[in-house]
Design a protein around this motif. Structure first.
Motif, short mmCIF file in Angstrom:
data_model
loop_
_atom_site.label_atom_id
_atom_site.label_comp_id
_atom_site.label_asym_id
_atom_site.label_seq_id
_atom_site.Cartn_x
_atom_site.Cartn_y
_atom_site.Cartn_z
N PRO A 1 26.76 31.06 -11.57
CA PRO A 1 26.97 31.67 -12.89
C PRO A 1 25.83 31.30 -13.84
CG PRO A 1 28.98 30.59 -12.10
CD PRO A 1 27.87 30.18 -11.17
N PRO A 2 25.42 32.22 -14.69
CA PRO A 2 24.34 31.90 -15.63
C PRO A 2 24.61 30.64 -16.46
CG PRO A 2 24.74 34.26 -15.62
CD PRO A 2 25.82 33.64 -14.77
N ALA A 3 25.89 30.39 -16.79
CA ALA A 3 26.20 29.18 -17.57
C ALA A 3 25.85 27.92 -16.79
CB ALA A 3 27.67 29.17 -17.95
N HIS A 4 26.06 27.94 -15.46
CA HIS A 4 25.71 26.78 -14.64
C HIS A 4 24.19 26.58 -14.61
CE1 HIS A 4 29.69 26.75 -12.14
NE2 HIS A 4 29.90 26.70 -13.44
N LEU A 5 23.45 27.69 -14.53
CA LEU A 5 21.99 27.58 -14.55
C LEU A 5 21.52 26.96 -15.85
CD1 LEU A 5 19.08 28.21 -13.70
CD2 LEU A 5 19.44 30.56 -14.51
N ARG A 6 22.07 27.41 -16.96
CA ARG A 6 21.66 26.87 -18.25
C ARG A 6 22.02 25.39 -18.37
NH1 ARG A 6 20.17 30.40 -22.48
NH2 ARG A 6 20.11 32.61 -21.84
N GLU A 7 23.16 25.02 -17.81
CA GLU A 7 23.56 23.61 -17.82
C GLU A 7 22.58 22.76 -17.01
OE1 GLU A 7 27.52 23.66 -16.34
OE2 GLU A 7 28.37 24.56 -18.15
N ALA A 8 22.13 23.29 -15.86
CA ALA A 8 21.18 22.54 -15.03
C ALA A 8 19.87 22.34 -15.77
CB ALA A 8 20.95 23.28 -13.71
N ILE A 9 19.41 23.37 -16.47
CA ILE A 9 18.16 23.24 -17.23
C ILE A 9 18.35 22.29 -18.42
CG2 ILE A 9 16.46 24.47 -18.61
CD1 ILE A 9 16.30 25.06 -15.60
N ALA A 10 19.50 22.40 -19.09
CA ALA A 10 19.75 21.54 -20.25
C ALA A 10 19.81 20.07 -19.87
CB ALA A 10 21.05 21.96 -20.93
N ALA A 11 20.25 19.79 -18.64
CA ALA A 11 20.37 18.41 -18.17
C ALA A 11 19.08 17.88 -17.56
CB ALA A 11 21.50 18.31 -17.14
N ALA A 12 18.07 18.71 -17.44
CA ALA A 12 16.80 18.31 -16.83
C ALA A 12 16.03 17.38 -17.76
CB ALA A 12 15.96 19.54 -16.51
N PRO A 13 15.10 16.61 -17.23
CA PRO A 13 14.25 15.77 -18.08
C PRO A 13 13.48 16.63 -19.09
CG PRO A 13 14.02 15.16 -15.77
CD PRO A 13 14.82 16.43 -15.79
N PRO A 14 13.11 16.06 -20.23
CA PRO A 14 12.39 16.83 -21.24
C PRO A 14 11.13 17.51 -20.72
CG PRO A 14 13.11 14.74 -22.15
CD PRO A 14 13.42 14.68 -20.69
N ALA A 15 10.43 16.87 -19.77
CA ALA A 15 9.21 17.45 -19.23
C ALA A 15 9.45 18.78 -18.54
CB ALA A 15 8.54 16.48 -18.26
N VAL A 16 10.70 19.01 -18.10
CA VAL A 16 11.09 20.29 -17.51
C VAL A 16 11.74 21.16 -18.58
CG1 VAL A 16 12.63 21.43 -15.87
CG2 VAL A 16 11.32 19.40 -15.18
N ARG A 17 12.74 20.62 -19.23
CA ARG A 17 13.55 21.39 -20.18
C ARG A 17 12.70 22.04 -21.27
NH1 ARG A 17 16.46 17.40 -21.67
NH2 ARG A 17 15.47 16.99 -23.67
N GLU A 18 11.71 21.32 -21.77
CA GLU A 18 10.93 21.83 -22.89
C GLU A 18 9.93 22.91 -22.49
OE1 GLU A 18 9.29 18.30 -24.57
OE2 GLU A 18 11.25 17.58 -25.31
#
Length: 258
Positions: A228-245
């Motif tokens: 689900p797109p919500a799960h994808l967004r959660e995975a990105i939100a939980a990533a380290p800042p070097a990825v998330r940003e």
């Protein structure tokens, strides 16, 4: 660079005078498409813009021609009005009409008056588990360079799982903008087998690649996406800042300067 996400894998990329369209899909929602070997998927969302609203296209980057979520009927019709179509070697033979076919590692140089040359290199994809290529068919991604620049302006991963050649490509490329195909494709008939990356894979790939910008695409609009797109967004939100940003979320139909 300006990105306009039209839905699914379809993005209009405008850079240095070039108008580039990835994996054209313009059919309306509702229809179920057969993908072969007992697999199928229903399109659940239509494009943000119709093909005739996109405007002139210089280049189409077509990761593969044999799955309707990457080239549907209206997208196939739109190829006729595009400048150059670059796809797999097998796809170019099927499409004809001057389509250019590349295997992973091969490249071609495109030129138009008044623009920097555009070098298109095909990058490796594996659109399924090990040894699945005879079933799923060949797929490639594309890395683009402008003029004599060594840096990759755009990398479109194509439909692929995270595997050794893709990791090595991420280590080798110096990328400005990455379009990352996700969605965790699965089919009931093949159970847990995976045919594309999920959010966890995206985090790993972006961490290795370190692009200036990474834009997730091709994770919604079809019934064969199991994450689900919500799960994808959660995975990105939980990533380290070097990825998330580095991650930019594209809104369908809205042009985004990156």
């Amino acid at each position: 660079m300006r990105l306009t996400h039209l839905g699914g894998p379809t993005v209009l990329v405008e850079v240095d005078g070039w108008r580039i369209l990835t994996d054209p899909t313009f059919d309306p929602p509702g229809r179920r498409y057969a993908f072969g070997w007992g697999t199928s998927s229903r399109k659940t969302a239509g494009p943000a813009l119709a093909a005739d609203e996109v405007g002139p296209v210089d280049v189409v980057l077509l990761s593969h021609d044999h799955h309707a979520d990457n080239l549907d009927d209206a997208g196939r019709t739109a190829l006729a009005s595009a400048g150059v179509v670059v796809t797999t070697a097998a796809g170019a033979r099927r499409l004809g009409n001057g389509a250019l076919g590349l295997r992973a590692g091969e490249e071609t140089v495109l030129s138009e008056p008044g623009k920097s040359s555009l070098t298109v290199r095909a990058t490796p994809c594996r659109h399924g588990p090990p040894l699945s290529r005879p079933i799923v068919g060949p797929v490639v991604g594309f890395a683009l360079r402008l003029g004599d620049q060594r840096r990759t302006a755009l990398w479109m991963t194509g439909d692929t799982v995270l595997h050794g050649p893709l990791r090595r490509t991420a280590d080798e490329l110096d990328v400005d903008v990455a379009l990352v195909h996700l969605g965790l494709v699965r089919f009931p008939i093949t159970g847990p087998l995976r045919y594309s990356m999920d959010g966890k894979d995206a985090v790993e790939l972006i961490a290795a690649l370190e692009p200036r910008v990474a834009a997730p695409v091709h994770y919604e609009g079809w019934s064969h996406f199991s994450e689900p797109p919500a799960h994808l967004r959660e995975a990105i939100a939980a990533a380290p800042p070097a990825v998330r940003e580095r991650v930019v979320w594209l809104e369908p139909g809205a042009a985004r300067e990156v």
